[in-house]
Design a protein around this motif. Structure first.
Motif, PDB file in Angstrom:
ATOM      1  N   VAL A 110       0.848  -1.201   0.000  1.00 14.02           N
ATOM      2  CA  VAL A 110       0.000   0.000   0.000  1.00 14.02           C
ATOM      3  C   VAL A 110       0.887   1.256   0.000  1.00 14.02           C
ATOM      4  O   VAL A 110       0.656   2.213  -0.747  1.00 14.02           O
ATOM      5  N   LYS A 111       1.958   1.218   0.820  1.00 10.27           N
ATOM      6  CA  LYS A 111       2.863   2.359   0.922  1.00 10.27           C
ATOM      7  C   LYS A 111       3.517   2.656  -0.444  1.00 10.27           C
ATOM      8  O   LYS A 111       3.576   3.813  -0.878  1.00 10.27           O
ATOM      9  N   LEU A 112       3.958   1.576  -1.121  1.00 15.26           N
ATOM     10  CA  LEU A 112       4.606   1.755  -2.419  1.00 15.26           C
ATOM     11  C   LEU A 112       3.659   2.402  -3.423  1.00 15.26           C
ATOM     12  O   LEU A 112       4.043   3.328  -4.150  1.00 15.26           O
ATOM     13  N   ARG A 113       2.405   1.926  -3.444  1.00 17.85           N
ATOM     14  CA  ARG A 113       1.445   2.484  -4.404  1.00 17.85           C
ATOM     15  C   ARG A 113       1.170   3.957  -4.104  1.00 17.85           C
ATOM     16  O   ARG A 113       1.005   4.768  -5.006  1.00 17.85           O
ATOM     17  N   ARG A 114       1.157   4.310  -2.810  1.00 13.41           N
ATOM     18  CA  ARG A 114       0.951   5.716  -2.445  1.00 13.41           C
ATOM     19  C   ARG A 114       2.125   6.568  -2.932  1.00 13.41           C
ATOM     20  O   ARG A 114       1.922   7.630  -3.513  1.00 13.41           O
ATOM     21  N   ILE A 115       3.347   6.065  -2.741  1.00 16.05           N
ATOM     22  CA  ILE A 115       4.523   6.827  -3.197  1.00 16.05           C
ATOM     23  C   ILE A 115       4.478   6.983  -4.720  1.00 16.05           C
ATOM     24  O   ILE A 115       4.706   8.072  -5.251  1.00 16.05           O
ATOM     25  N   LEU A 116       4.148   5.870  -5.432  1.00 13.73           N
ATOM     26  CA  LEU A 116       4.152   5.914  -6.899  1.00 13.73           C
ATOM     27  C   LEU A 116       3.072   6.858  -7.439  1.00 13.73           C
ATOM     28  O   LEU A 116       3.248   7.469  -8.501  1.00 13.73           O
ATOM     29  N   GLY A 125      15.493   6.681  -2.324  1.00 14.65           N
ATOM     30  CA  GLY A 125      14.804   7.074  -1.092  1.00 14.65           C
ATOM     31  C   GLY A 125      13.869   6.033  -0.533  1.00 14.65           C
ATOM     32  O   GLY A 125      14.245   4.876  -0.326  1.00 14.65           O
ATOM     33  N   GLU A 126      12.612   6.442  -0.305  1.00 22.88           N
ATOM     34  CA  GLU A 126      11.616   5.595   0.363  1.00 22.88           C
ATOM     35  C   GLU A 126      11.340   4.315  -0.447  1.00 22.88           C
ATOM     36  O   GLU A 126      11.164   3.252   0.130  1.00 22.88           O
ATOM     37  N   VAL A 127      11.316   4.438  -1.788  1.00 22.84           N
ATOM     38  CA  VAL A 127      11.037   3.257  -2.630  1.00 22.84           C
ATOM     39  C   VAL A 127      12.104   2.180  -2.407  1.00 22.84           C
ATOM     40  O   VAL A 127      11.806   0.986  -2.348  1.00 22.84           O
ATOM     41  N   HIS A 128      13.343   2.635  -2.231  1.00 24.72           N
ATOM     42  CA  HIS A 128      14.446   1.693  -2.009  1.00 24.72           C
ATOM     43  C   HIS A 128      14.220   0.913  -0.706  1.00 24.72           C
ATOM     44  O   HIS A 128      14.445  -0.294  -0.645  1.00 24.72           O
ATOM     45  N   LYS A 129      13.761   1.645   0.326  1.00 21.79           N
ATOM     46  CA  LYS A 129      13.494   0.996   1.628  1.00 21.79           C
ATOM     47  C   LYS A 129      12.368  -0.031   1.487  1.00 21.79           C
ATOM     48  O   LYS A 129      12.452  -1.148   2.001  1.00 21.79           O
ATOM     49  N   VAL A 130      11.289   0.372   0.768  1.00 18.79           N
ATOM     50  CA  VAL A 130      10.159  -0.549   0.564  1.00 18.79           C
ATOM     51  C   VAL A 130      10.639  -1.797  -0.187  1.00 18.79           C
ATOM     52  O   VAL A 130      10.259  -2.924   0.145  1.00 18.79           O
TER      53      VAL A 130
END
Ligand code: HEM
Length: 157
Positions: A110-116, A125-130
């Motif tokens: 869910v977090k990844l889809r929100r970032i995208l 950044g955050e995508v790398h962590k996910v």
């Protein structure tokens, strides 16, 4: 009253559900591998993401079927497996599969889809962590499946 072939029917459905859940988890992992590749090239693969959005539901159906048929077999055998060590360990691992799925897999997805939805596709950044959290999630799920199958087949006590 005993219904003939009920136990093998539950077992067959149990194994079908296992294939559905574990197989779809593997497909999810492979789909993410393609997604990371596209994001690394600055692309947003909409068709792939749309297909991936359907996988959690299939995994959920597999999980529900596994649990229901498992409970069905427990009832038919009057809970005899519940007293055996292999089954107690198996049950603990099943809980871990469910928790890992809900708390890590689902949340990170869910977090990844929100970032995208809110930024340009890239792998920083955050995508790398996910990405690394989801990598650990898939590895853990597949290892847990393997352990559960091992315990269910060898049934050592
Ligand atoms: C990720 C979840 C699960 C996996 C991967 C899994 C896997 C398996 C496998 C591979 C077998 C076949 C063993 C054999 O025939 O030799 C089996 C049997 C069985 N499972 Fe599960 N199972 C899961 C969840 C559950 C749950 C939640 C329950 C109970 C609530 C359960 C109860 C049983 C029972 C009673 C058997 C029959 C044992 C026998 O008579 O051979 N399972 N399971």
């Amino acid at each position: 009253m005993q219904i003939p072939y009920l136990f093998p029917t539950f077992l067959m459905l149990h194994l079908t559900a296992l294939v559905l859940m574990a197989g779809t988890t593997l497909v999810d992992y492979l789909s993410y591998a393609s997604l990371w590749k596209s994001l690394g090239q600055g692309e947003r693969p909409t068709v792939l993401i749309n297909m991936m959005d359907k996988l959690p539901r299939v995994i959920g159906i597999g999980a529900a079927m596994l649990i229901l048929t498992g409970i069905g077999m427990m009832i038919l055998t009057h809970g005899v497996f519940g007293e055996q060590i292999w089954f107690r360990i198996k049950f603990g691992l099943v809980i871990l599969v469910i928790l890992n799925g809900l708390l890590i897999g689902r949340q990170q997805g869910v977090k990844l889809r929100r970032i995208l939805d809110n930024s340009e596709p890239d792998l920083t950044g955050e995508v790398h962590k996910v990405k690394s959290r989801l990598g650990r999630f898939h590895l853990t799920q597949l290892l847990l499946f393997l352990l559960i199958i091992f315990l269910s087949v060898f049934k050592f006590n």
